[in-house]
Design a protein around this motif. Structure first.
Motif: not given
Length: 176
Positions: A74-85, A101-106, A108-116
Protein backbone atom coordinates in the motif's frame (compact mmCIF):
# COMPACT_ATOMS: atom_id res chain seq x y z
CA UNK A 1 -30.74 10.48 4.67
CA UNK A 2 -27.78 11.07 6.95
CA UNK A 3 -25.79 14.29 6.93
CA UNK A 4 -22.54 14.28 4.99
CA UNK A 5 -19.38 13.73 7.00
CA UNK A 6 -16.82 16.48 7.53
CA UNK A 7 -13.38 15.05 8.21
CA UNK A 8 -11.12 17.51 10.05
CA UNK A 9 -7.38 17.51 10.45
CA UNK A 10 -5.97 19.37 13.48
CA UNK A 11 -2.43 20.59 12.68
CA UNK A 12 -2.58 23.20 9.94
CA UNK A 13 -6.41 23.17 9.77
CA UNK A 14 -8.04 23.65 13.19
CA UNK A 15 -4.70 24.60 14.72
CA UNK A 16 -2.68 26.80 12.30
CA UNK A 17 1.06 26.13 12.33
CA UNK A 18 2.73 28.17 15.04
CA UNK A 19 -0.46 28.34 17.12
CA UNK A 20 -0.69 26.71 20.53
CA UNK A 21 -3.83 24.75 21.49
CA UNK A 22 -4.57 27.33 24.20
CA UNK A 23 -4.82 30.00 21.47
CA UNK A 24 -7.84 28.49 19.73
CA UNK A 25 -11.27 29.20 21.05
CA UNK A 26 -14.98 28.68 21.09
CA UNK A 27 -15.63 30.98 18.11
CA UNK A 28 -13.94 28.47 15.81
CA UNK A 29 -15.85 25.67 17.52
CA UNK A 30 -19.18 27.47 16.98
CA UNK A 31 -18.37 27.91 13.30
CA UNK A 32 -17.50 24.24 12.95
CA UNK A 33 -20.60 23.11 14.85
CA UNK A 34 -22.80 25.31 12.62
CA UNK A 35 -21.66 23.53 9.45
CA UNK A 36 -24.32 21.16 8.09
CA UNK A 37 -22.24 18.01 8.36
CA UNK A 38 -21.22 15.40 10.91
CA UNK A 39 -17.79 16.37 12.27
CA UNK A 40 -15.16 13.61 12.45
CA UNK A 41 -11.52 13.92 13.54
CA UNK A 42 -9.19 12.74 10.76
CA UNK A 43 -5.91 13.63 12.41
CA UNK A 44 -2.75 12.02 13.71
CA UNK A 45 -3.94 13.29 17.12
CA UNK A 46 -6.63 10.58 16.96
CA UNK A 47 -8.48 10.51 20.34
CA UNK A 48 -6.14 13.19 21.68
CA UNK A 49 -8.16 15.65 19.57
CA UNK A 50 -11.16 14.92 21.80
CA UNK A 51 -9.06 15.32 24.94
CA UNK A 52 -7.07 18.45 23.98
CA UNK A 53 -8.79 20.26 21.10
CA UNK A 54 -12.55 19.67 21.35
CA UNK A 55 -12.87 21.15 24.88
CA UNK A 56 -11.03 24.32 23.81
CA UNK A 57 -13.43 24.65 20.89
CA UNK A 58 -16.49 23.93 23.00
CA UNK A 59 -17.22 20.85 20.91
CA UNK A 60 -18.48 17.52 22.20
CA UNK A 61 -16.42 14.36 21.72
CA UNK A 62 -16.38 13.58 18.01
CA UNK A 63 -15.98 10.31 16.14
CA UNK A 64 -12.32 9.61 15.33
CA UNK A 65 -10.65 7.92 12.38
CA UNK A 66 -8.27 5.45 14.03
CA UNK A 67 -5.32 4.99 11.70
CA UNK A 68 -3.95 1.53 11.15
CA UNK A 69 -0.56 0.60 9.78
CA UNK A 70 -0.43 0.21 6.03
CA UNK A 71 1.32 -2.59 4.22
CA UNK A 72 4.52 -2.12 2.24
CA UNK A 73 2.51 -2.72 -0.94
CA UNK A 74 0.00 0.00 0.00
CA UNK A 75 2.83 2.39 0.83
CA UNK A 76 4.43 1.71 -2.56
CA UNK A 77 1.14 2.31 -4.37
CA UNK A 78 0.44 5.48 -2.40
CA UNK A 79 3.91 6.78 -3.20
CA UNK A 80 3.42 5.93 -6.89
CA UNK A 81 0.08 7.77 -6.99
CA UNK A 82 1.38 10.57 -4.72
CA UNK A 83 -1.41 9.95 -2.20
CA UNK A 84 -1.57 11.36 1.29
CA UNK A 85 -1.20 8.62 3.90
CA UNK A 86 -4.78 9.27 5.12
CA UNK A 87 -6.60 9.13 1.78
CA UNK A 88 -7.44 5.42 1.54
CA UNK A 89 -8.58 5.20 5.15
CA UNK A 90 -10.74 8.34 4.96
CA UNK A 91 -12.58 6.82 1.98
CA UNK A 92 -12.88 3.50 3.79
CA UNK A 93 -14.15 5.15 7.00
CA UNK A 94 -16.78 7.09 5.02
CA UNK A 95 -18.26 3.78 3.91
CA UNK A 96 -19.84 5.28 0.81
CA UNK A 97 -21.32 8.32 2.61
CA UNK A 98 -20.88 11.74 1.09
CA UNK A 99 -18.03 13.63 2.74
CA UNK A 100 -15.94 16.75 2.80
CA UNK A 101 -12.33 16.50 4.01
CA UNK A 102 -10.39 19.56 5.18
CA UNK A 103 -6.64 18.95 5.36
CA UNK A 104 -3.51 21.01 4.75
CA UNK A 105 -1.62 18.23 2.97
CA UNK A 106 -4.06 17.02 0.30
CA UNK A 107 -3.32 17.51 -3.38
CA UNK A 108 -4.94 16.96 -6.76
CA UNK A 109 -3.71 13.36 -6.58
CA UNK A 110 -5.87 12.75 -3.51
CA UNK A 111 -8.87 14.41 -5.20
CA UNK A 112 -8.45 12.26 -8.29
CA UNK A 113 -8.08 9.05 -6.27
CA UNK A 114 -11.15 9.83 -4.17
CA UNK A 115 -13.17 10.62 -7.31
CA UNK A 116 -12.20 7.25 -8.77
CA UNK A 117 -12.61 5.10 -5.63
CA UNK A 118 -15.41 6.64 -3.56
CA UNK A 119 -18.99 5.82 -4.60
CA UNK A 120 -20.48 8.90 -2.90
CA UNK A 121 -19.91 12.59 -3.44
CA UNK A 122 -16.75 14.05 -1.92
CA UNK A 123 -15.01 17.38 -1.51
CA UNK A 124 -11.29 17.17 -0.79
CA UNK A 125 -10.45 20.69 0.38
CA UNK A 126 -6.93 22.03 0.87
CA UNK A 127 -6.49 24.43 3.82
CA UNK A 128 -3.48 26.74 4.10
CA UNK A 129 -1.44 25.47 7.06
CA UNK A 130 -0.21 28.85 8.25
CA UNK A 131 -3.72 30.30 8.49
CA UNK A 132 -5.84 27.23 9.24
CA UNK A 133 -9.54 27.42 8.47
CA UNK A 134 -10.48 30.90 7.28
CA UNK A 135 -13.71 32.56 6.17
CA UNK A 136 -13.32 31.45 2.54
CA UNK A 137 -12.71 27.84 3.69
CA UNK A 138 -15.91 27.93 5.74
CA UNK A 139 -17.80 29.34 2.74
CA UNK A 140 -16.61 26.52 0.46
CA UNK A 141 -17.35 23.82 3.05
CA UNK A 142 -20.76 25.21 3.99
CA UNK A 143 -21.87 25.67 0.37
CA UNK A 144 -20.80 22.15 -0.57
CA UNK A 145 -22.34 20.52 2.51
CA UNK A 146 -25.64 22.39 2.01
CA UNK A 147 -25.75 21.45 -1.67
CA UNK A 148 -25.11 17.78 -0.88
CA UNK A 149 -27.82 17.83 1.80
CA UNK A 150 -30.21 19.40 -0.68
CA UNK A 151 -30.55 22.61 1.35
CA UNK A 152 -29.93 24.72 -1.75
CA UNK A 153 -31.61 22.75 -4.50
CA UNK A 154 -28.71 20.45 -5.41
CA UNK A 155 -27.40 22.88 -8.00
CA UNK A 156 -24.07 22.94 -9.73
CA UNK A 157 -21.12 22.15 -7.53
CA UNK A 158 -22.40 19.00 -5.85
CA UNK A 159 -19.66 16.46 -5.88
CA UNK A 160 -16.94 18.69 -7.26
CA UNK A 161 -13.47 18.84 -5.80
CA UNK A 162 -11.45 21.97 -5.24
CA UNK A 163 -8.16 23.06 -6.64
CA UNK A 164 -5.14 23.99 -4.54
CA UNK A 165 -6.41 27.55 -4.10
CA UNK A 166 -9.78 26.37 -2.80
CA UNK A 167 -11.69 27.27 -5.98
CA UNK A 168 -13.86 24.86 -7.95
CA UNK A 169 -12.12 22.13 -9.87
CA UNK A 170 -14.44 21.49 -12.78
CA UNK A 171 -12.33 18.79 -14.41
CA UNK A 172 -14.60 16.06 -13.09
CA UNK A 173 -16.98 15.36 -10.25
CA UNK A 174 -15.51 13.78 -7.13
CA UNK A 175 -18.09 10.99 -7.38
CA UNK A 176 -17.77 8.35 -10.05
Amino acid sequence: MSAPLLFLDVDGVVLPFGTEPDDIGADLGRRLAALPGELVWATAWEHGANDEIAPRLGLPRLPVVEWRESTAAQDALDEYFNLHWKTRQVVEWAGGRDFAWADDEVTASDRDWVAEHHPGRALVHHVGALLGLTGPDFEVLEQWLRTVRGDEGGGEGAGEGTDESGGPDNRHPAAS
